[in-house]
Every structure is written in structure tokens, then in C-alpha cells.
Write an enzyme that holds these catalytic residues in place. Sequence first.
Site, PDB file in Angstrom:
ATOM      1  N   ASP A   1      -0.523 -41.295  42.347  1.00 11.99           N
ATOM      2  CA  ASP A   1      -0.607 -40.438  41.329  1.00 11.99           C
ATOM      3  C   ASP A   1       0.583 -40.264  40.466  1.00 11.99           C
ATOM      4  OD1 ASP A   1      -3.206 -39.864  42.260  1.00 11.99           O
ATOM      5  OD2 ASP A   1      -2.316 -38.471  43.784  1.00 11.99           O
TER       6      ASP A   1
ATOM      7  N   GLU B   1     -11.705 -37.708  38.810  1.00 14.36           N
ATOM      8  CA  GLU B   1     -10.482 -36.924  39.062  1.00 14.36           C
ATOM      9  C   GLU B   1      -9.400 -37.326  38.285  1.00 14.36           C
ATOM     10  OE1 GLU B   1      -9.912 -36.750  43.391  1.00 14.36           O
ATOM     11  OE2 GLU B   1      -9.386 -38.825  43.519  1.00 14.36           O
TER      12      GLU B   1
END
Length: 351
Positions: free
Chosen positions: A44, A218
Site C-alpha cells: 500500500d 478497497e
Amino acid sequence: MLKLIYTSLLTLLTPALANPIQSRQSASWPDPIPLSGNNTYIHDPSLIRRADGTWFRFSTLGNIAIASAPSLTGPWTYLGAMLPQGATMINIHPQQELWAPDVFGVDGTYFAYYSVSRSGFQNSSIGVATSTTLEPGSWTDHGSIQIPHSSAYNIIDGNLFRECATCEPVFNFGSAWNDVYQTSLTSDFLSWSSTDGPRQLLFNSTFPPGQDFRAIVEGSFLFWWPSAADSSVKYYYLFFSSGQCCDFPSHRPEAGDEYKIMVCRATAAAGPFVDQEGRSCLTESGGTLVLGSHGGNVYAPGGQGVVVDPDDNKIALYYHYVDEDAGEEYADYQFGINYLDFAMGWPVVVE
Ligand SMILES: *[C@@H]1O[C@H](CO)[C@@H](O)[C@H](O)[C@H]1NC(C)=O
Ligand SMILES: *[C@@H]1O[C@H](CO)[C@@H](O)[C@H](O)[C@H]1NC(C)=O
Ligand SMILES: *[C@@H]1O[C@H](CO)[C@@H](O)[C@H](O)[C@H]1NC(C)=O
């Protein structure tokens, strides 16, 4: 990024589905561009360029790992943790972790939104820390931004989007449960405004084969770009990650249900978002694939962001991925970059 324990599903899998060779897709995308320095243990990532031209990379775990580089392609040097003591102002679990940072700057102050969660948890929180230099040791933690907890969503994977100094910023977040939501923050960027939502933006109602919960959507990231066909039109591209992010040593999903980077588009930052086929990304499980597993060794790319590199005016798509040659344990995940072209009105990985 939502880590889940997939062991209970192992019994549902046939040996063929667990075979890594079968889950690789055909090589229609270019490889990640060559990068130098430390590009491992990355999940991420969030990139930002400081005024002096130095790039900073923030990533999940290690209490938010910070690295810097003189150019996007490196060499990347690990500098230390953003919050060395962890999220001391947020207590959701003794073994909580810090995930999915999102960093932006305004008037010489940098804001880093970080997620506090642990595997499979829904009662997560997003906190914020500020700095004027981005360096480890310079961060002041302000704790939770106070988005109210709800059984509808999971408060992780924050993304602040601000198009211009006078534009109203929006704040996207969410993972699994009912996927991605949008709300707004107060004008100091430190807390939830309570005036707007949270409103659901993206939802995938599909259950992947052999899975007793819906596909996970997400890691949203909003980016705008003018239409090439009509420069008076601005498009808002909501990039996101869909599928299983991790735990591949213990569970391999069917090919295509592993992490991949998708996009939906709107003519306003608040949506409504549709995919390239015109399907709603809220009510029709829409989403257009931007980058999936490919070639011999790129598997499950996701956790992405998009940034324009002022050095060459290229639009970089950055992400993490599993390099099959390096391994698929948590620490093996790699940092990747490719370049996007928006001439067709939809992002295409061209390099
Ligand atoms: C490389 O970066 C990761 C975090 O991204 C860090 O955990 C690791 O210690 C770094 N390795 C070296 C040799 O600096
Ligand atoms: C979060 O949820 C877990 C159970 O899933 C519970 O044990 C814990 O107390 C909750 N924490 C908070 C702060 O609500
Ligand atoms: C929705 O989930 C299905 C099943 O995993 C997957 O094939 C599809 O690509 C997903 N779409 C989006 C937009 O997440």
C-alpha cells in the site's frame, strides 16, 4: 489492504486452483519499470514529492515505513518509521497494526492518514499525523479523525483528494463489508466534518468461486485528468484494488480473484462512478481492469496510487505486487511502477 485468514477455506480448494502457474494471466501488460535501492517489504505505498524534489514513499507495517529517493526510479533508501511507538492515541487491540498510509501536502504541512487495524477486524480507525519535512522524527500524531464506527464499513485505506486550493476536499475510505465510502474532513484536515456522509461509492456484490464472503474492494485513490476529446470536461478516476491481497502461501484464489488494480470514472469527485462499459460501480459491481497479474512473475498488483512526475510529465501508477521470483511471504512484496496514458479517456498502462 485487509488481511484475512483463509485457512478455513483451504478445504474448498482443489489442488489445481492452488497451483501458482495456473493463476498467472497472459502477458498483456509491460513489466514494472526497473527501480533501484530498497523496494521490498512494500504494501500500500503512498508517494509524495517534497518541494526540494526529493520523493518520499510511505508504506504499510513497520509503524508506517518511510523511504526517500532522488527520483521515482530510485535509489530508494529506507529512513525509518513514521510513528516509532505505533498509534499510541488509538487503541483498538493490543496487537493492532498500522496500514495503508495516504500523504498529501498543503502550505508547507504534510498530512499522513494511517489505518489502525488487524487481520479481519471491522472496528478499525484512521488516524492522522503531520510534519513539515516528511522525515522520520518530524511527525506529530493527532490520533483518530473520528469517522464514526458502523457495521456498514471498515475504517481503513483513507485517501484525501483535493483538486485545488479553493476546491472542497473529499475523503475516501473503506475495505470489504460494503466496500468504499466517501465523506469530508474539517478545514484543518484533522477530523471528520460530520456534514457529508459517509456515502457508499463502490460496491461489488459478487461472491468469488469457493468464497463465502463477497469480493473485497478497497484501497481507493482518486485522481483527475482532463478529457482528451473535450478539454472543458474533467474526469475523476477512482482507482481501487479488488480481490485477495495476501496470504497466498496458505490460499490461492481462482485466477483473476487475486488483487488487481481497477478503475471507475465520474464527472464529479463525488460520483456517480461507472466503468468503461457504463456499468454502475455502486449498484452493478462495475469496474474496469487497469493492471492484473501478468508475465512470468508479476502477481496480485494493488494498493496503488497515481502521481504526475514533474521531471518528465509522465503519469506514474505505483503499487505493490508479488514477484514470484522473490517469494510471496509478507516481507517479499515489491514496489512497482508503470506509466499510464489517458488519451482514450480511460487509463491504459503503456510502459
Ligand atoms: C527496506 O525497507 C523496508 C521497509 O520498506 C524495511 O523494513 C527494511 O528494513 C529495509 N531494508 C534495509 C536493508 O534498509
Ligand atoms: C473490536 O472488535 C473486537 C471483536 O471483533 C472486540 O473484541 C473489541 O473490543 C473491539 N474494539 C473496540 C474498540 O470496539
Ligand atoms: C467483483 O468480484 C468478482 C468476483 O471476484 C470479480 O471477478 C470482479 O472483477 C470484481 N469486480 C470489481 C469491480 O471489483
